[in-house]
Motif scaffolding. Sequence first.
Motif, PDB file in Angstrom:
ATOM      1  N   PHE A 126       8.205  -1.598  -6.930  1.00 20.70           N
ATOM      2  CA  PHE A 126       7.867  -2.758  -8.142  1.00 20.70           C
ATOM      3  C   PHE A 126       6.014  -2.321  -8.067  1.00 20.70           C
ATOM      4  N   MET A 127       5.447  -1.764  -6.834  1.00 20.17           N
ATOM      5  CA  MET A 127       4.297  -1.430  -7.388  1.00 20.17           C
ATOM      6  C   MET A 127       4.137  -0.231  -8.773  1.00 20.17           C
ATOM      7  N   ALA A 128       5.141   0.398  -8.102  1.00 19.78           N
ATOM      8  CA  ALA A 128       4.985   1.498  -9.052  1.00 19.78           C
ATOM      9  C   ALA A 128       4.765   1.804 -10.390  1.00 19.78           C
ATOM     10  N   VAL A 129       6.176   0.395 -10.922  1.00 19.74           N
ATOM     11  CA  VAL A 129       6.481  -0.442 -12.497  1.00 19.74           C
ATOM     12  C   VAL A 129       5.269  -1.301 -12.832  1.00 19.74           C
ATOM     13  N   ASN A 181      16.889   1.088 -12.521  1.00 17.71           N
ATOM     14  CA  ASN A 181      17.759  -1.091 -13.059  1.00 17.71           C
ATOM     15  C   ASN A 181      15.836  -1.176 -13.053  1.00 17.71           C
ATOM     16  N   LEU A 182      15.163  -0.895 -12.111  1.00 18.47           N
ATOM     17  CA  LEU A 182      13.883  -2.166 -12.585  1.00 18.47           C
ATOM     18  C   LEU A 182      12.903  -2.124 -13.349  1.00 18.47           C
ATOM     19  N   GLN A 183      13.137  -0.713 -14.663  1.00 17.37           N
ATOM     20  CA  GLN A 183      12.130  -0.799 -15.141  1.00 17.37           C
ATOM     21  C   GLN A 183      13.295  -0.703 -16.606  1.00 17.37           C
ATOM     22  N   ARG A 184      14.561  -0.926 -16.709  1.00 20.72           N
ATOM     23  CA  ARG A 184      15.276  -2.039 -17.362  1.00 20.72           C
ATOM     24  C   ARG A 184      14.502  -2.995 -17.164  1.00 20.72           C
ATOM     25  N   PHE A 185      14.955  -3.463 -16.588  1.00 24.86           N
ATOM     26  CA  PHE A 185      13.928  -5.408 -16.021  1.00 24.86           C
ATOM     27  C   PHE A 185      13.200  -5.423 -16.462  1.00 24.86           C
ATOM     28  N   ALA A 186      12.185  -4.402 -16.261  1.00 23.20           N
ATOM     29  CA  ALA A 186      10.846  -4.654 -16.857  1.00 23.20           C
ATOM     30  C   ALA A 186      10.545  -4.566 -18.195  1.00 23.20           C
ATOM     31  N   PRO A 223       0.729  -1.796   0.183  1.00 23.61           N
ATOM     32  CA  PRO A 223      -0.267   0.095   0.226  1.00 23.61           C
ATOM     33  C   PRO A 223       0.814   1.490   0.022  1.00 23.61           C
ATOM     34  N   LEU A 224       2.387   1.307   0.432  1.00 23.61           N
ATOM     35  CA  LEU A 224       3.251   2.739   0.807  1.00 23.61           C
ATOM     36  C   LEU A 224       3.204   2.971  -1.000  1.00 23.61           C
ATOM     37  N   GLY A 225       3.223   4.197  -1.145  1.00 24.08           N
ATOM     38  CA  GLY A 225       3.491   5.271  -2.519  1.00 24.08           C
ATOM     39  C   GLY A 225       5.191   5.609  -2.234  1.00 24.08           C
TER      40      GLY A 225
END
Length: 279
Positions: A101-104, A70-75, A51-53
């Motif tokens: 993770f939730m944001a992406v 880094n996470l956006q590249r992986f996704a 739940p935390l933004g």
Amino acid sequence: MDQDLRPLLVRIAEALERLAPQAPPPADFTGARLFRHDPETGGFHPAPDYPLGLDALVGIERQKARFLENLQRFASGLPANHVLLWGVRGTGKSSIAKAAFMAVATAQEDLKLVEVDRDQVTALPALFDLLRGRDERFVVLCDDLSFEEGAAAAKALKSALEGGVSGPPANALFVATSNRRHLMPRGHQEDRGLIATAEDAEEEVSVSDRFGLWIGFPPMDQPTYLQAVRAYAERHGLSDPDLDRHALQWAQLRGARSGRVAWQFIRDLAGAQGKSLPL
């Protein structure tokens, strides 16, 4: 003779079938974004969305930006590094991992997060084999990783991330949080001897080298701590004319300043004012 043995062989075959473990059902990742993995059954248990933004995490902007990049590249299917988030407790390591993770994942339906227990790291190669070849992309999160029981878990993790025949699947990104940069245990067994202890230490230190991206979380200074308190208070509609003083008194009682301590102060303030919090 063959006819006499046939009933016996049938009973043996039926008994073996009853003793053999059933193959786990195919994993279903359609009902949630977050899952916990049970290595004993091979199952994946869905969990509610975090739940935390990401914008609620204050004072760690550099760490957020680097992890998110880094996470956006992986996704997106681009090359990305496995991540070690290390630093003092309560500074937002696991919160960043889940909030980012939730944001992406809101824009990437095939992105899933699978959490593994730190005591079950030895099952990581088998987990990677389950995820390998699937259409989804997985962030595999291990919170508070350390090697308290020697080098066995360290060897398994090294094999899973690098060095094994299979290696990690292209659709899995491993993320670990730890209070210690080199994942070292707090103590070694003295009866193992100096050579064995040194070898265990080398094994455990070398694991951290398998993470291509290290993100450090230093202790929170007083201005950043107060910034976090003010941001939380504004976000949840809480007012206090002596907010800073009360927040500093709270931190003094806890003996620490961190994002976690700031949030615990906000919970206490909300309770005192009779207001509920969404988190």
